[in-house]
Design an enzyme around this catalytic site. Structure first.
Site, PDB file in Angstrom:
ATOM      1  N   GLU A   1       0.795  -1.193  -0.051  1.00 40.63           N
ATOM      2  CA  GLU A   1       0.154  -0.077  -0.073  1.00 40.63           C
ATOM      3  C   GLU A   1       0.914   1.282   0.006  1.00 40.63           C
ATOM      4  O   GLU A   1       1.561   1.234   0.967  1.00 40.63           O
ATOM      5  CB  GLU A   1      -0.872   0.140   1.249  1.00 40.63           C
ATOM      6  CG  GLU A   1      -1.756  -1.090   1.130  1.00 40.63           C
ATOM      7  CD  GLU A   1      -2.762  -1.120   2.555  1.00 40.63           C
ATOM      8  OE1 GLU A   1      -2.297  -0.655   3.527  1.00 40.63           O
ATOM      9  OE2 GLU A   1      -3.825  -1.872   2.402  1.00 40.63           O
TER      10      GLU A   1
ATOM     11  N   GLN B   1      -3.155  16.909  -5.475  1.00 39.48           N
ATOM     12  CA  GLN B   1      -2.612  16.962  -6.784  1.00 39.48           C
ATOM     13  C   GLN B   1      -1.202  15.706  -6.601  1.00 39.48           C
ATOM     14  O   GLN B   1      -0.788  15.694  -5.479  1.00 39.48           O
ATOM     15  CB  GLN B   1      -2.147  18.119  -7.219  1.00 39.48           C
ATOM     16  CG  GLN B   1      -1.539  18.137  -8.725  1.00 39.48           C
ATOM     17  CD  GLN B   1      -1.173  19.728  -9.001  1.00 39.48           C
ATOM     18  OE1 GLN B   1      -1.913  20.592  -9.075  1.00 39.48           O
ATOM     19  NE2 GLN B   1       0.115  19.810  -9.651  1.00 39.48           N
ATOM     20  N   ASP B   2      -1.061  14.959  -7.610  1.00 40.46           N
ATOM     21  CA  ASP B   2       0.135  14.265  -7.620  1.00 40.46           C
ATOM     22  C   ASP B   2       1.056  14.680  -8.611  1.00 40.46           C
ATOM     23  O   ASP B   2       0.449  15.098  -9.938  1.00 40.46           O
ATOM     24  CB  ASP B   2      -0.353  12.682  -8.068  1.00 40.46           C
ATOM     25  CG  ASP B   2      -0.768  11.807  -6.786  1.00 40.46           C
ATOM     26  OD1 ASP B   2      -0.575  10.813  -6.669  1.00 40.46           O
ATOM     27  OD2 ASP B   2      -1.462  12.503  -5.840  1.00 40.46           O
ATOM     28  N   ASN B   3       2.192  14.846  -8.473  1.00 41.82           N
ATOM     29  CA  ASN B   3       3.287  15.300  -9.414  1.00 41.82           C
ATOM     30  C   ASN B   3       4.310  14.373 -10.062  1.00 41.82           C
ATOM     31  O   ASN B   3       4.580  13.500  -8.740  1.00 41.82           O
ATOM     32  CB  ASN B   3       3.885  16.501  -8.999  1.00 41.82           C
ATOM     33  CG  ASN B   3       2.795  17.635  -8.676  1.00 41.82           C
ATOM     34  OD1 ASN B   3       2.074  17.778  -9.573  1.00 41.82           O
ATOM     35  ND2 ASN B   3       3.156  18.412  -7.696  1.00 41.82           N
TER      36      ASN B   3
ATOM     37  N   HIS C   1      12.697  24.262  -2.374  1.00 41.72           N
ATOM     38  CA  HIS C   1      11.684  24.975  -2.850  1.00 41.72           C
ATOM     39  C   HIS C   1      10.864  24.976  -1.622  1.00 41.72           C
ATOM     40  O   HIS C   1      10.671  24.039  -0.846  1.00 41.72           O
ATOM     41  CB  HIS C   1      11.090  24.530  -3.965  1.00 41.72           C
ATOM     42  CG  HIS C   1      11.904  24.306  -5.316  1.00 41.72           C
ATOM     43  ND1 HIS C   1      11.940  23.327  -6.108  1.00 41.72           N
ATOM     44  CD2 HIS C   1      12.917  25.142  -5.803  1.00 41.72           C
ATOM     45  CE1 HIS C   1      12.751  23.498  -7.142  1.00 41.72           C
ATOM     46  NE2 HIS C   1      13.567  24.620  -6.789  1.00 41.72           N
TER      47      HIS C   1
ATOM     48  N   LYS D   1       3.917  18.005   1.546  1.00 45.38           N
ATOM     49  CA  LYS D   1       4.147  17.007   0.384  1.00 45.38           C
ATOM     50  C   LYS D   1       4.532  15.375   0.897  1.00 45.38           C
ATOM     51  O   LYS D   1       5.183  15.539   2.090  1.00 45.38           O
ATOM     52  CB  LYS D   1       5.469  17.386  -0.329  1.00 45.38           C
ATOM     53  CG  LYS D   1       5.418  18.693  -1.041  1.00 45.38           C
ATOM     54  CD  LYS D   1       6.844  18.883  -1.530  1.00 45.38           C
ATOM     55  CE  LYS D   1       6.934  20.327  -1.929  1.00 45.38           C
ATOM     56  NZ  LYS D   1       8.174  20.856  -2.820  1.00 45.38           N
TER      57      LYS D   1
ATOM     58  N   HIS E   1      12.338  21.840   0.525  1.00 44.82           N
ATOM     59  CA  HIS E   1      12.511  20.657   0.271  1.00 44.82           C
ATOM     60  C   HIS E   1      13.178  20.655  -1.146  1.00 44.82           C
ATOM     61  O   HIS E   1      13.073  21.448  -1.946  1.00 44.82           O
ATOM     62  CB  HIS E   1      11.052  19.928  -0.056  1.00 44.82           C
ATOM     63  CG  HIS E   1      11.082  18.637  -0.639  1.00 44.82           C
ATOM     64  ND1 HIS E   1      11.001  18.153  -2.032  1.00 44.82           N
ATOM     65  CD2 HIS E   1      11.852  17.324  -0.006  1.00 44.82           C
ATOM     66  CE1 HIS E   1      11.337  17.003  -2.146  1.00 44.82           C
ATOM     67  NE2 HIS E   1      11.852  16.643  -1.140  1.00 44.82           N
TER      68      HIS E   1
ATOM     69  N   TYR F   1       5.339  12.833  -5.974  1.00 44.40           N
ATOM     70  CA  TYR F   1       4.945  13.463  -4.668  1.00 44.40           C
ATOM     71  C   TYR F   1       3.373  14.018  -4.923  1.00 44.40           C
ATOM     72  O   TYR F   1       2.979  14.392  -5.807  1.00 44.40           O
ATOM     73  CB  TYR F   1       5.825  14.465  -4.222  1.00 44.40           C
ATOM     74  CG  TYR F   1       6.161  15.487  -5.300  1.00 44.40           C
ATOM     75  CD1 TYR F   1       5.439  16.937  -5.140  1.00 44.40           C
ATOM     76  CD2 TYR F   1       6.909  15.558  -6.357  1.00 44.40           C
ATOM     77  CE1 TYR F   1       5.630  18.095  -5.823  1.00 44.40           C
ATOM     78  CE2 TYR F   1       7.252  16.614  -7.190  1.00 44.40           C
ATOM     79  CZ  TYR F   1       6.488  17.999  -6.958  1.00 44.40           C
ATOM     80  OH  TYR F   1       6.786  18.812  -7.756  1.00 44.40           O
TER      81      TYR F   1
ATOM     82  N   ASP G   1      17.442  27.779  -9.879  1.00 42.12           N
ATOM     83  CA  ASP G   1      17.818  27.267  -8.396  1.00 42.12           C
ATOM     84  C   ASP G   1      19.204  27.782  -8.209  1.00 42.12           C
ATOM     85  O   ASP G   1      19.737  27.682  -7.034  1.00 42.12           O
ATOM     86  CB  ASP G   1      17.837  25.777  -8.413  1.00 42.12           C
ATOM     87  CG  ASP G   1      16.384  25.142  -8.226  1.00 42.12           C
ATOM     88  OD1 ASP G   1      15.529  26.012  -7.909  1.00 42.12           O
ATOM     89  OD2 ASP G   1      16.294  24.002  -8.584  1.00 42.12           O
TER      90      ASP G   1
END
Length: 190
Positions: free
Chosen positions: A28, A47-49, A62, A72, A119, A132, A170
């Site tokens: 799972e 949301q999933d990225n 970030h 996240k 992160h 994530y 960055d």
């Protein structure tokens, strides 16, 4: 699923129970009820990225400021990363401290990064797929970052500077002592 509090108690390492046999494996990935019971509050992921990166890609550090701050739940589907979380909550007991863990397709660990933390991650293998969940949508005006090689944070990114692949954005983030840090205007954790 086993949940482990890191040296920053709000940052949670999630270790799944993996069932293997000659056909392969099953586990799972996320179960909302037991996750929220452990952390002690509700998180509504919206949301999933997913990002695919070559070896040596560094993304981060970030975060988003309130009211668009994000929690996240991060994991690696393919490959391996060094994942870094920095406490940017100004009045926190662990302000400026960091959690560094290895996430990989082999260990199948996940890391919960709550609101109030910067992160980033470094890919350690080619064609790494990083996935994530977030509990708030991206908001360009509240997006912030901290310089990945900040002297005060002294993060060991494992690779030498010349081996890192970093976006122009960055490369020019603010150092930790000049960044817009997180000042909660609401109670984050019960």
């Amino acid at each position: 699923m086993k949940f482990i509090r890191t040296n920053i108690p709000e940052v949670i390492l999630c270790k799944p129970t993996i069932f293997k046999d000659d056909r392969g494996y099953f586990y799972e990935v996320f179960k909302k009820e037991i996750f929220e019971e452990f952390i002690g509050y509700k998180v509504d992921f919206c949301q999933d990225n997913e990002a695919k990166s070559s070896k040596g890609v560094l993304r981060g550090l970030h975060y988003q400021l309130p009211p668009f701050a994000q929690s996240k739940l991060v994991r690696v589907v393919k490959g391996k990363v060094i994942d870094v979380v920095v406490d940017i909550r100004k009045n926190s007991k662990t302000f400026g401290e960091k959690v560094i863990v290895e996430l990989s397709e082999e260990n199948k660990h996940q890391l919960f990064v709550p609101k109030g933390f910067a992160h980033g991650y470094l890919t350690l293998s080619d064609d790494t797929i990083f996935s994530y969940k977030v509990d708030a949508y991206y908001n360009k005006e509240s997006e912030r970052g901290i310089l990945y090689n900040d002297d005060e944070l002294a993060i060991d990114w494992v690779f030498s500077e010349d081996k890192l692949i970093i976006s122009e954005k960055d490369k020019v983030q603010e150092p930790f002592n000049k960044a817009d840090l997180f000042e909660p205007t609401f109670k984050l954790y019960d």
